[in-house]
Enzyme design. Structure first.
Site, PDB file in Angstrom:
ATOM      1  N   GLU B 278     103.743  12.244  20.403  1.00 28.34           N
ATOM      2  CA  GLU B 278     103.685  13.424  19.204  1.00 28.34           C
ATOM      3  C   GLU B 278     104.870  12.627  18.147  1.00 28.34           C
ATOM      4  O   GLU B 278     104.033  12.584  17.289  1.00 28.34           O
ATOM      5  CB  GLU B 278     104.837  14.653  19.530  1.00 28.34           C
ATOM      6  CG  GLU B 278     104.247  15.738  18.693  1.00 28.34           C
ATOM      7  CD  GLU B 278     104.894  17.095  19.656  1.00 28.34           C
ATOM      8  OE1 GLU B 278     104.206  17.206  20.705  1.00 28.34           O
ATOM      9  OE2 GLU B 278     105.833  17.665  19.448  1.00 28.34           O
ATOM     10  N   GLU B 281     101.868  10.567  16.517  1.00 24.33           N
ATOM     11  CA  GLU B 281     100.441  11.499  15.369  1.00 24.33           C
ATOM     12  C   GLU B 281     101.879  12.326  14.350  1.00 24.33           C
ATOM     13  O   GLU B 281     101.003  11.844  13.331  1.00 24.33           O
ATOM     14  CB  GLU B 281     100.690  12.232  16.627  1.00 24.33           C
ATOM     15  CG  GLU B 281      99.763  13.380  16.533  1.00 24.33           C
ATOM     16  CD  GLU B 281      99.330  15.220  17.155  1.00 24.33           C
ATOM     17  OE1 GLU B 281     100.466  15.116  17.877  1.00 24.33           O
ATOM     18  OE2 GLU B 281      98.404  15.658  16.853  1.00 24.33           O
ATOM     19  N   CYS B 298     104.023  21.890  23.181  1.00 21.16           N
ATOM     20  CA  CYS B 298     104.086  21.510  24.838  1.00 21.16           C
ATOM     21  C   CYS B 298     104.277  23.408  25.840  1.00 21.16           C
ATOM     22  O   CYS B 298     104.958  23.162  26.567  1.00 21.16           O
ATOM     23  CB  CYS B 298     105.895  21.445  25.023  1.00 21.16           C
ATOM     24  SG  CYS B 298     106.556  19.838  24.265  1.00 21.16           S
ATOM     25  N   SER B 318     100.218  19.647  17.284  1.00 23.29           N
ATOM     26  CA  SER B 318     100.099  18.789  18.187  1.00 23.29           C
ATOM     27  C   SER B 318      98.665  18.974  19.104  1.00 23.29           C
ATOM     28  O   SER B 318      98.172  19.141  19.544  1.00 23.29           O
ATOM     29  CB  SER B 318     101.151  18.221  18.705  1.00 23.29           C
ATOM     30  OG  SER B 318     100.680  17.079  19.565  1.00 23.29           O
ATOM     31  N   LYS B 357     103.150  28.297  32.009  1.00 22.03           N
ATOM     32  CA  LYS B 357     102.373  26.952  33.121  1.00 22.03           C
ATOM     33  C   LYS B 357     101.196  26.876  34.238  1.00 22.03           C
ATOM     34  O   LYS B 357     100.409  26.264  34.032  1.00 22.03           O
ATOM     35  CB  LYS B 357     103.238  26.193  33.768  1.00 22.03           C
ATOM     36  CG  LYS B 357     103.969  25.576  32.973  1.00 22.03           C
ATOM     37  CD  LYS B 357     103.896  24.412  31.700  1.00 22.03           C
ATOM     38  CE  LYS B 357     104.968  23.828  30.093  1.00 22.03           C
ATOM     39  NZ  LYS B 357     104.321  22.963  29.329  1.00 22.03           N
ATOM     40  N   GLU B 360      98.233  27.488  31.767  1.00 21.44           N
ATOM     41  CA  GLU B 360      98.017  26.211  31.715  1.00 21.44           C
ATOM     42  C   GLU B 360      97.046  25.576  32.043  1.00 21.44           C
ATOM     43  O   GLU B 360      96.561  24.807  31.794  1.00 21.44           O
ATOM     44  CB  GLU B 360      98.910  25.673  30.785  1.00 21.44           C
ATOM     45  CG  GLU B 360      99.210  24.340  29.859  1.00 21.44           C
ATOM     46  CD  GLU B 360     100.344  23.670  29.639  1.00 21.44           C
ATOM     47  OE1 GLU B 360     100.900  23.504  30.345  1.00 21.44           O
ATOM     48  OE2 GLU B 360     100.197  23.039  29.003  1.00 21.44           O
ATOM     49  N   GLU B 365      89.901  22.890  29.549  1.00 20.76           N
ATOM     50  CA  GLU B 365      90.033  21.550  28.844  1.00 20.76           C
ATOM     51  C   GLU B 365      91.359  20.823  29.713  1.00 20.76           C
ATOM     52  O   GLU B 365      91.071  19.664  30.355  1.00 20.76           O
ATOM     53  CB  GLU B 365      90.323  21.649  28.000  1.00 20.76           C
ATOM     54  CG  GLU B 365      91.590  21.950  27.549  1.00 20.76           C
ATOM     55  CD  GLU B 365      91.944  22.894  27.261  1.00 20.76           C
ATOM     56  OE1 GLU B 365      91.104  24.417  27.650  1.00 20.76           O
ATOM     57  OE2 GLU B 365      92.948  23.893  26.746  1.00 20.76           O
ATOM     58  N   CYS B 502     113.055  26.765  28.225  1.00 19.42           N
ATOM     59  CA  CYS B 502     112.151  27.271  29.021  1.00 19.42           C
ATOM     60  C   CYS B 502     113.620  27.123  30.188  1.00 19.42           C
ATOM     61  O   CYS B 502     112.954  27.636  31.106  1.00 19.42           O
ATOM     62  CB  CYS B 502     111.974  25.446  29.242  1.00 19.42           C
ATOM     63  SG  CYS B 502     111.147  24.314  27.572  1.00 19.42           S
TER      64      CYS B 502
END
Lengths: 160, 563
Positions: B278, B281, B298, B318, B357, B360, B365, B502
């Site tokens: 990151e 980037e 994240c 990102s 999560k 996710e 993908e 989190c």
């Protein structure tokens, strides 16, 4: 949503400047326009007003007067307030339901010509038992005269 | 406003409490509530906090301001009767199958029924038999256990700005669900699980996937490899009588080994990888001056929120995968050859503080040729369930260290688990050797803490970089609107969906009282671990270099989403 709908809804929203406190008035006007509240229009309104879909759905389901299902062209309200009830409003309701193949669960005919609802009091107890068809008052009904009314409307509809 | 009230015949001074309920609680009386959360708006629905005034009125103490000289009774005969009646009525249409309920033992309704000594209910049981919504990969909604307190609706609307749940119909027909009869999976729910944290009963619970893990553990042809997220280690202890923030890393490792996990690794290592990717980037975008501000990626709840509500921000988010998915990617690379040689399958388990999560890991993908980067995500809460099932005595288990070569993260990777942590970790890398120690301290102080929106700016090679840290999606939404109106400008924005980050995720143990203090203590635990680690910056972590040189090699691009 088709463009013509969008224009009308935009016009309603513009008149109320998308104000959150005007939500009920906005949905009322939409219902007036379409006789019910179509889902895609409510979703569009929620987005425009920056409120959640849940909120607008909550308001729409809270009030008895809002309908999320398409209603018929002729909305028949059968008064079942105390005065009409004792003067036998239920047989009128049953006769009309039977004539149109409707029931407590199915309130609108498949051809979208008729919707039958019961209301608690129309405020015309002196004329009991009362029904209204598209807000036009029909006093001192009997099951027979009510069914006749429906048949007349059916005939008129068939002609046009 | 200050004054004196008389509570149960005792004089009690109050200062600036917002309602009588707070005055009563501050005076040492634990008045029961279902629908009251100090951080949410006051709803006044459950009536459990009702008190009797000296005039004989019964008022909901959450909804009234304290008045000087006011006299109230919290346990008069009328109030006791009233409170019991509310509980009896709530229980009369509550699915009381407690033995099969996820929330049993931690259920507020069960607790209060016990506290007020309810016997056999004099009201007949009326169950409406609503359909259970199993559609979401993260949470299960069971309306039969709902007491209509509205907590979930408020947290979803007021804190998360999502509004996936709402009241539908009214009176005795009221039900809490998504709009237009949609299932949770079809709704705009972001899977953050905050509703499950505030729900006083088992009406909203985590989708329990422990059986899948047991199955993998018992299969001899499967190698089970686990990663543990930073926030798990400072909250799991709460399920075993420890205080929030108590560090239990070593115990978790030992327990997982005992369960039969072959290797235990640290997600803070892949957090370090995220920092590396990151930062690069970010610097690239700064140099080209394009797609700024960059938003962190994240938090999967935030990513889904942005996808649903602000699709035009897609290019600003990102491209980095989250630490969980980066770890999955690295582990698949690392075990690919070994699986072939040993004739085994590797099962990648991740232990997360987060319900989103789960969603996710199930995204398309992250599934390649039918193989998921992460096989199963267990929340902290589910791990606690497994530990209890196994009968391990938490206090007695000897601590063990994580396995190498993926068992070490830098301090920067550890603090990923709390709001401001990702930003601080990126700054530690980007600003390395550019500021003095004291300056760092000031910069980092400005991104730490529980303020909803934190802002700071730093100077990198003569350019001023503006950063914002935001948690709670409602606040993120406000910030985006400000940016779109041109009122605010930033270069980097860290977003975490849950208040506090989190550490306060939807998969964490439900704290006794949901307050700032629990979040502070858990975050404090992470900062304490950070202090104890010599490696402060992600690029100094030799395990990171090992991953790049020996595992990923030319496959660094696999750490990114290619939209």
């Amino acid at each position: 949503m088709i463009a013509e709908f969008k224009e009308k809804v935009d016009e309603i929203l513009r008149r109320h400047s998308c104000e959150k406190k005007e939500l009920i008035t906005i949905i009322q006007e939409i219902q007036k326009e379409y006789r019910y509240l179509p889902e895609d229009i409510l979703i569009y309104v929620a987005e425009k007003m920056d409120i959640s879909q849940s909120k607008i759905y909550g308001v729409a389901t809270f009030y008895e007067n809002f309908s999320l299902e398409a209603k018929g062209k002729n909305i028949i309200k059968v008064c079942d307030g105390t005065a009409c009830h004792v003067r036998k409003s239920l047989p009128i309701l049953n006769a009309m339901n039977k004539e149109l193949g409707l029931s407590d669960k199915k309130k609108t005919t498949d051809d979208l010509l008729f919707t039958i609802e019961t209301v608690s009091c129309l405020g015309a107890c002196g004329l009991a038992p009362v029904i209204t068809i598209n807000d036009h008052v029909h006093p001192k009904m009997t099951p027979e005269t009510a069914v006749d009314l429906i048949r007349t409307i059916k005939k008129e509809e068939a002609q046009c | 406003m200050s004054g004196t009230m008389i509570i149960d015949g005792r004089k009690v001074d109050y200062t600036n409490q917002k309602n009588i309920l707070s005055v009563i609680r501050d005076s040492g009386i634990d008045l029961p509530t279902f629908c009251y959360h100090s951080e949410l708006s006051i709803y006044g629905a459950c009536r459990m906090c009702s008190v009797e005034t000296s005039k004989g009125e019964i008022i909901a103490s959450c909804s009234e301001k304290p008045r000087d000289g006011m006299e109230i009774f919290t346990n008069s005969p009328r109030i006791r009767k009233y409170r019991k009646m509310i509980l009896e009525l709530l229980l009369a249409n509550h699915d009381k199958d407690c033995t099969s309920c996820d929330r049993t033992g931690r259920c507020q309704l069960q607790k209060l029924a016990k506290r007020y000594g309810l016997g056999k209910n004099r009201f007949p049981q009326i169950n409406k038999d609503y359909e259970v919504d199993n559609s979401s990969p993260s949470i299960i909604r069971n309306p039969n256990k709902c007491i209509k307190c509205g907590d979930c609706v408020m947290v979803c609307e007021e804190i998360q700005g999502v509004g996936a749940l709402g009241f539908v119909h009214r009176g005795s027909d009221v039900i809490i669900k998504p709009a237009f009869n949609k299932s949770l999976a079809e709704s705009n729910c972001v899977n953050c699980g905050q509703c499950r944290i505030v729900c006083p009963t088992g009406a909203i619970s985590i989708k329990n996937e422990t059986q899948k893990v047991w199955d993998a553990l018992y299969d001899k042809n499967i190698r089970v490899v686990a990663q543990i997220a930073p926030a798990v280690r400072v909250a799991l202890g709460e399920e075993f009588g420890k205080n929030p923030g108590e560090i239990t890393t070593g115990k978790i490792v030992a327990i997982l080994k005992k369960l039969g996990v072959d290797h235990v690794f640290d997600t803070s290592l892949s957090a370090d990888l995220t920092v590396m990717e990151e930062s690069e980037e970010f610097i690239n975008r700064l140099q080209r001056n394009e797609n700024l501000p960059i938003f962190t990626s994240c938090c999967p709840a935030w990513v889904k929120y942005a996808e649903d509500k602000y699709p035009n921000l897609n290019k600003n988010i990102s491209s980095c995968k989250s630490p969980q998915q980066m770890f999955g990617t690295v582990l698949r690379e690392a075990y690919n050859q070994k699986d072939f040689e040993d004739g085994k399958d590797t099962f990648i388990l991740s232990i997360m503080p987060c319900t989103a999560k789960k969603a996710e890991a199930a995204r398309k993908e992250y599934i390649h040729d039918g193989i998921r980067e992460v096989d199963v995500v267990l929340t902290t809460q589910e791990l606690a369930i497994m530990i209890k099932e196994l009968g391990i005595k938490f206090d007695e288990i000897e601590e063990e260290a994580m396995d190498m070569p993926f068992g070490i993260g830098s301090g920067a990777g550890i603090i990923f688990g709390t709001t401001g942590g990702v930003t601080e970790a990126v700054l530690r890398r980007v600003l390395k050797n550019k500021y003095g120690k004291d300056d760092f301290k000031i910069i980092f102080e400005s991104v730490r803490g529980l303020e909803s929106v934190k802002e700071t700016s730093v100077n990198v090679d003569g350019r001023e970089i503006r950063l914002a840290v935001v948690h709670g999606l409602k606040y993120a939404d406000n910030l985006i609107k400000q940016i779109q109106r041109g009122e605010k400008q930033y270069d980097l924005i860290e977003v975490m969906a849950c208040t506090g980050g989190c550490i306060a995720g939807g998969g964490q143990p439900v704290p006794k009282v949901i307050t700032k203090e629990t979040r502070m203590l858990r975050a404090g635990g992470l900062y304490k671990i950070d202090k104890s680690i010599q490696i402060k910056s992600s690029d100094d972590n030799y395990a990171v270099n090992n991953v790049y040189e020996n595992i990923l090699k030319n496959n660094r691009h696999k750490l990114h989403n290619h939209k």
